[in-house]
Design an enzyme around this catalytic site. Structure first.
Site, PDB file in Angstrom:
ATOM      1  N   CYS A   1      -1.228  -1.300   4.079  1.00  0.00           N
ATOM      2  CA  CYS A   1       0.174  -1.710   3.973  1.00  0.00           C
ATOM      3  C   CYS A   1       0.743  -2.111   5.346  1.00  0.00           C
ATOM      4  O   CYS A   1       0.370  -3.150   5.853  1.00  0.00           O
ATOM      5  CB  CYS A   1       0.978  -0.635   3.261  1.00  0.00           C
ATOM      6  SG  CYS A   1       2.430  -1.334   2.475  1.00  0.00           S
TER       7      CYS A   1
ATOM      8  N   HIS B   1      -1.681   1.195  -1.039  1.00  0.00           N
ATOM      9  CA  HIS B   1      -1.890   2.536  -0.467  1.00  0.00           C
ATOM     10  C   HIS B   1      -3.035   3.261  -1.187  1.00  0.00           C
ATOM     11  O   HIS B   1      -2.796   3.895  -2.209  1.00  0.00           O
ATOM     12  CB  HIS B   1      -0.615   3.379  -0.623  1.00  0.00           C
ATOM     13  CG  HIS B   1       0.474   3.010   0.320  1.00  0.00           C
ATOM     14  ND1 HIS B   1       0.781   3.746   1.437  1.00  0.00           N
ATOM     15  CD2 HIS B   1       1.336   1.969   0.319  1.00  0.00           C
ATOM     16  CE1 HIS B   1       1.784   3.187   2.081  1.00  0.00           C
ATOM     17  NE2 HIS B   1       2.147   2.102   1.423  1.00  0.00           N
TER      18      HIS B   1
ATOM     19  N   GLU C   1      -4.464   5.930  -0.387  1.00  0.00           N
ATOM     20  CA  GLU C   1      -4.416   7.382  -0.161  1.00  0.00           C
ATOM     21  C   GLU C   1      -3.512   8.073  -1.178  1.00  0.00           C
ATOM     22  O   GLU C   1      -3.414   9.283  -1.201  1.00  0.00           O
ATOM     23  CB  GLU C   1      -3.954   7.678   1.281  1.00  0.00           C
ATOM     24  CG  GLU C   1      -2.463   7.505   1.575  1.00  0.00           C
ATOM     25  CD  GLU C   1      -1.985   6.055   1.686  1.00  0.00           C
ATOM     26  OE1 GLU C   1      -2.748   5.137   1.327  1.00  0.00           O
ATOM     27  OE2 GLU C   1      -0.830   5.854   2.106  1.00  0.00           O
TER      28      GLU C   1
HETATM   29  N1  GLN Z   1       7.380  -3.136   4.047  1.00  0.00           N
HETATM   30  C1  GLN Z   1       6.740  -2.416   5.110  1.00  0.00           C
HETATM   31  C2  GLN Z   1       6.633  -3.263   6.378  1.00  0.00           C
HETATM   32  O1  GLN Z   1       6.844  -4.439   6.332  1.00  0.00           O
HETATM   33  C3  GLN Z   1       5.371  -1.930   4.701  1.00  0.00           C
HETATM   34  C4  GLN Z   1       5.509  -0.940   3.576  1.00  0.00           C
HETATM   35  C5  GLN Z   1       4.456   0.107   3.544  1.00  0.00           C
HETATM   36  O2  GLN Z   1       3.695   0.305   4.479  1.00  0.00           O
HETATM   37  N2  GLN Z   1       4.475   0.860   2.460  1.00  0.00           N
HETATM   38  O3  GLN Z   1       6.343  -2.743   7.420  1.00  0.00           O
END
Ligand code: GLN
Length: 196
Positions: free
Chosen positions: A84, A179, A181
């Site tokens: 992410c 994610h 995890e």
């Molecule tokens: N929207 C977040 C970002 O741009 C990432 C979201 C996440 O890691 N769950 O940093």
């Protein structure tokens, strides 16, 4: 063996837990450790850059003097997995949002990233997806997730959702916009810990 999780902000304990479960499952003798300093970074055999807020994580990596060394280690073959926000930081190219916030990318992988690509109404959701290299579908949890908008060079696409790339691999480095995890399935951490 030591697997480290960058622990400056974001989903750190969840990754540490999943790493411990996975090591046990694979019969690997090892430790899962948080990484906040150069000293802690030097001793890891695997490194996860977790989800969270990519702008914040990029600032803290710089403040703690970790960014350059992560890039060096990644280029020398250290297995790295970015999830992410961590996936955003691995990108070679960002979008307007990355530029506007002054988020400094690590540029380790040949892909362009789009932040918050799945829309506001769908801030978070779980969906089973096919991942190249995994036998079963993987329950992917997306939270304000980015998408990999373009790949080139040596970057290989491993998973798609709604026509967008959500997982990629380039040599020793994995990037996931979801994610792994959080869903209780160790499949992706297993894949990662077998990358050496
Ligand atoms: N929207 C977040 C970002 O741009 C990432 C979201 C996440 O890691 N769950 O940093």
């Amino acid at each position: 063996m030591k697997a480290g999780v960058i622990a400056v902000q974001g989903a750190v304990p969840e990754h540490l837990n999943m790493l411990r479960t996975t090591m046990e499952k694979l019969g690997i003798q090892g430790q899962a450790v948080p990484v906040r300093s150069k000293r802690e970074l030097e001793v890891v055999d695997y490194l996860i850059i977790p989800g969270g807020e990519s702008t914040t994580i990029s600032r803290l990596l710089k403040r703690f003097g970790l960014s350059e060394r992560i890039v060096e280690l990644g280029n020398r073959g250290l297995p790295i997995m970015g999830t992410c926000a961590g996936c955003i930081l691995l990108a070679k190219e960002g979008d307007e949002e990355v530029a506007k916030t002054g988020t400094e990318l690590l540029h380790l992988m040949d892909f362009a990233v789009k932040r918050n690509a799945f829309g506001r109404q769908r801030e978070s959701f779980e969906v089973p997806i096919d991942v190249k290299g995994l036998k079963d579908k993987f329950p992917a949890v997306f939270i304000r997730a980015p998408a990999i908008s373009r790949t080139w060079g040596k970057c290989e696409r491993l998973a798609e959702y709604e026509g967008r790339t959500v997982m990629a691999k380039q040599g020793n480095i994995l990037a996931l916009t979801f994610h792994p995890e959080l869903s209780g399935d160790a499949g992706i951490h297993e894949m990662f810990l077998q990358m050496r």
